[in-house]
Enzyme design. Structure first.
Site, PDB file in Angstrom:
ATOM      1  N   SER A 128     -95.950 -65.565  24.908  1.00 11.37           N
ATOM      2  CA  SER A 128     -94.510 -65.550  25.149  1.00 11.37           C
ATOM      3  C   SER A 128     -94.191 -64.826  26.451  1.00 11.37           C
ATOM      4  CB  SER A 128     -93.834 -64.827  23.986  1.00 11.37           C
ATOM      5  OG  SER A 128     -92.497 -64.535  24.298  1.00 11.37           O
ATOM      6  N   TYR A 153     -93.499 -57.427  17.254  1.00 13.93           N
ATOM      7  CA  TYR A 153     -93.743 -58.849  17.523  1.00 13.93           C
ATOM      8  C   TYR A 153     -94.248 -59.032  18.964  1.00 13.93           C
ATOM      9  CZ  TYR A 153     -92.623 -63.342  19.537  1.00 13.93           C
ATOM     10  OH  TYR A 153     -92.700 -64.497  20.264  1.00 13.93           O
ATOM     11  N   LYS A 157     -98.164 -60.257  20.724  1.00 17.63           N
ATOM     12  CA  LYS A 157     -98.467 -61.243  21.779  1.00 17.63           C
ATOM     13  C   LYS A 157     -99.302 -60.591  22.887  1.00 17.63           C
ATOM     14  CE  LYS A 157     -96.425 -64.782  19.951  1.00 17.63           C
ATOM     15  NZ  LYS A 157     -97.279 -65.739  19.228  1.00 17.63           N
TER      16      LYS A 157
HETATM   17  C1  UD1 Z   1     -86.036 -63.900  21.473  1.00 14.90           C
HETATM   18  C2  UD1 Z   1     -86.896 -62.689  21.367  1.00 14.90           C
HETATM   19  C3  UD1 Z   1     -88.206 -62.950  22.051  1.00 14.90           C
HETATM   20  C4  UD1 Z   1     -88.880 -64.143  21.402  1.00 14.90           C
HETATM   21  C5  UD1 Z   1     -87.939 -65.345  21.442  1.00 14.90           C
HETATM   22  C6  UD1 Z   1     -88.533 -66.468  20.613  1.00 14.90           C
HETATM   23  C7  UD1 Z   1     -85.332 -60.799  21.261  1.00 14.90           C
HETATM   24  C8  UD1 Z   1     -84.791 -59.612  21.959  1.00 14.90           C
HETATM   25  N1  UD1 Z   1     -86.208 -61.544  21.952  1.00 14.90           N
HETATM   26  O1  UD1 Z   1     -85.828 -64.169  22.850  1.00 14.90           O
HETATM   27  O2  UD1 Z   1     -89.040 -61.824  21.944  1.00 14.90           O
HETATM   28  O3  UD1 Z   1     -90.052 -64.461  22.095  1.00 14.90           O
HETATM   29  O4  UD1 Z   1     -86.683 -65.004  20.873  1.00 14.90           O
HETATM   30  O5  UD1 Z   1     -87.738 -67.594  20.692  1.00 14.90           O
HETATM   31  O6  UD1 Z   1     -84.984 -61.061  20.139  1.00 14.90           O
HETATM   32  N2  UD1 Z   1     -77.570 -64.830  22.113  1.00 14.90           N
HETATM   33  C9  UD1 Z   1     -76.213 -64.716  21.884  1.00 14.90           C
HETATM   34  N3  UD1 Z   1     -75.760 -64.878  20.605  1.00 14.90           N
HETATM   35  C10 UD1 Z   1     -76.601 -65.166  19.552  1.00 14.90           C
HETATM   36  C11 UD1 Z   1     -77.988 -65.300  19.801  1.00 14.90           C
HETATM   37  C12 UD1 Z   1     -78.434 -65.113  21.085  1.00 14.90           C
HETATM   38  O7  UD1 Z   1     -75.440 -64.465  22.803  1.00 14.90           O
HETATM   39  O8  UD1 Z   1     -76.119 -65.286  18.417  1.00 14.90           O
HETATM   40  C13 UD1 Z   1     -78.074 -64.674  23.487  1.00 14.90           C
HETATM   41  C14 UD1 Z   1     -79.046 -63.531  23.650  1.00 14.90           C
HETATM   42  O9  UD1 Z   1     -78.396 -62.352  23.964  1.00 14.90           O
HETATM   43  C15 UD1 Z   1     -79.906 -64.047  24.802  1.00 14.90           C
HETATM   44  C16 UD1 Z   1     -79.873 -65.562  24.651  1.00 14.90           C
HETATM   45  O10 UD1 Z   1     -78.774 -65.847  23.810  1.00 14.90           O
HETATM   46  O11 UD1 Z   1     -79.318 -63.717  26.015  1.00 14.90           O
HETATM   47  C17 UD1 Z   1     -81.133 -66.118  24.018  1.00 14.90           C
HETATM   48  O12 UD1 Z   1     -81.372 -65.394  22.818  1.00 14.90           O
HETATM   49  P1  UD1 Z   1     -82.529 -65.806  21.797  1.00 14.90           P
HETATM   50  O13 UD1 Z   1     -82.434 -67.256  21.507  1.00 14.90           O
HETATM   51  O14 UD1 Z   1     -82.477 -64.854  20.649  1.00 14.90           O
HETATM   52  O15 UD1 Z   1     -83.843 -65.609  22.652  1.00 14.90           O
HETATM   53  P2  UD1 Z   1     -84.387 -64.301  23.413  1.00 14.90           P
HETATM   54  O16 UD1 Z   1     -83.608 -63.114  23.091  1.00 14.90           O
HETATM   55  O17 UD1 Z   1     -84.492 -64.645  24.850  1.00 14.90           O
END
Ligand code: UD1
Length: 344
Positions: A128, A153, A157
């Site tokens: 990742s 997690y 990795k």
């Molecule tokens: C997350 C994990 C990462 C993992 C990946 C797997 C965290 C901090 N990181 O990545 O370690 O490898 O998932 O897919 O959890 N967001 C919103 N509202 C929501 C959900 C997400 O605004 O309800 C935003 C988050 O702040 C982020 C973006 O969407 O900026 C993507 O979020 P997400 O899909 O959870 O992925 P990551 O955080 O990048």
């Protein structure tokens, strides 16, 4: 008649695993799925059959069982490649239950490597971009420093990559690729397979589609005060079908001896999109108005990341072909499919 190469796909009924099984079949391989179904459904086998016309071989197996894993590998002498997806992947849960994560993700990996040690095997591991933390330079390339992990997690990795590198160094038989995925989203064009989050989705795109379909009331955008053009976080979203194809390309590169020992590759589009851009793309392709509010930052989130993806293009001959709208369109078609055809 040429004999199809057998490829073991651990976690092959999961989100990325199932899409990879479909691409392996299309590329003329014979995938063999093992999964303990801890976070997936055996019904995915039927869905793969609907797409490909082939019932993939499936074995219910827990790779944490050392003897069962060794017996399985010994009983399948024709397996020449392994794609190892099977692992726990929820960041929050890993913080609450670190030992569950360390045990599951490390026992399964080390049991598998031990069982494969006696024969030539091409091994592809799902890593990742989380290993980079918040990089100093963007796009982030493979030689950027690995940062201290934010969660157990993420640590699994990082340490798994070290286990693989150290093992490849001394093994005459194993050649290994770790793929550092950016943010996998979307679903197969048939809408017959896609992401199946357990409970409330933690990731952005399933939360968007579940909100639009009415399963969730409203999406919270985690922060609009970041130092980015529109204030929301930026990620490199990659279509799961492109990602699945990267695994096939990795196997090919290993078979052609383009990689000896151990290599890591970024697998992304090389382009960053903000949370608000993702929402807009979803609204454009679905015609739905998404109910969302701006909330506070999520602890542990990095501000922005996207990948340097030249290495995969040069060595694997792979690059992403699908864009953000394809990702949103397919994710939405899958969510709509689930209304009529729930998979539990
Ligand atoms: C997350 C994990 C990462 C993992 C990946 C797997 C965290 C901090 N990181 O990545 O370690 O490898 O998932 O897919 O959890 N967001 C919103 N509202 C929501 C959900 C997400 O605004 O309800 C935003 C988050 O702040 C982020 C973006 O969407 O900026 C993507 O979020 P997400 O899909 O959870 O992925 P990551 O955080 O990048």
């Amino acid at each position: 008649m040429s004999v199809k190469k057998q490829i073991l796909v651990t976690g092959g009924t999961g989100y990325i695993g199932s899409h990879t099984v479909v691409e392996l079949l299309a590329a003329g391989y014979e995938p063999i799925i093992v999964d303990n179904l801890s976070n997936s459904s055996a019904k995915i086998i039927d869905q793969i059959e609907k797409i490909t016309g082939v019932v993939p071989v499936f074995h219910h197996l827990d790779l944490c069982d050392e003897k069962a894993t060794r017996d399985f590998i010994d009983n399948h002498p024709a397996i020449s490649g392994v794609i190892h997806f099977a692992a726990f992947k929820a960041v929050g849960e890993s913080v609450a239950e670190p030992l569950k994560y360390y045990k599951n993700n490390f026992y399964s990996l080390t049991n598998l490597l031990t069982a494969c040690a006696e024969r030539p095997v091409n091994f592809v591991f799902s890593s990742s971009c989380t290993v980079y933390g918040q990089p100093n330079h963007l796009p982030v390339a493979e030689d950027a420093p690995v940062q201290p992990a934010e969660s157990p997690y993420g640590n699994t990795k990082q340490v798994a990559e070290e286990i693989l590198r150290d093992t490849a160094k001394v093994s005459k038989n194993l050649n290994i690729i770790s793929l550092r995925y950016f943010n996998p989203v979307g679903a197969h064009a048939s809408a017959l397979i896609g992401e199946l989050p357990l409970g409330i989705p933690q990731n952005l795109v399933p939360f968007i589609t579940q909100t639009a379909i009415g399963k969730r009331e409203s999406l919270t955008v985690f922060g609009d005060d970041y130092n980015t053009p529109d204030g929301s976080c930026i990620r490199d979203y990659i279509h799961v079908v492109d990602l699945a194809k990267a695994h096939v390309a990795s196997l090919r590169a290993l078979e052609l001896n383009k990689i000896s020992n151990y290599e890591v590759f970024n697998i992304g589009t090389g382009k960053g999109s903000s949370v608000l851009e993702v929402i807009k793309a979803f609204e454009r392709v679905s015609g739905e108005k998404l109910n969302y509010t701006i909330g506070s930052r999520r602890p542990g989130d990095i501000e922005q990341i996207w990948g340097e993806v030249k290495k995969a293009e040069q060595i694997l001959g792979w690059k992403a072909e699908l864009g953000l709208e394809d990702m949103m369109r397919s994710a939405w078609a899958w969510e709509e499919y689930l209304v009529e055809h729930p998979i539990v």
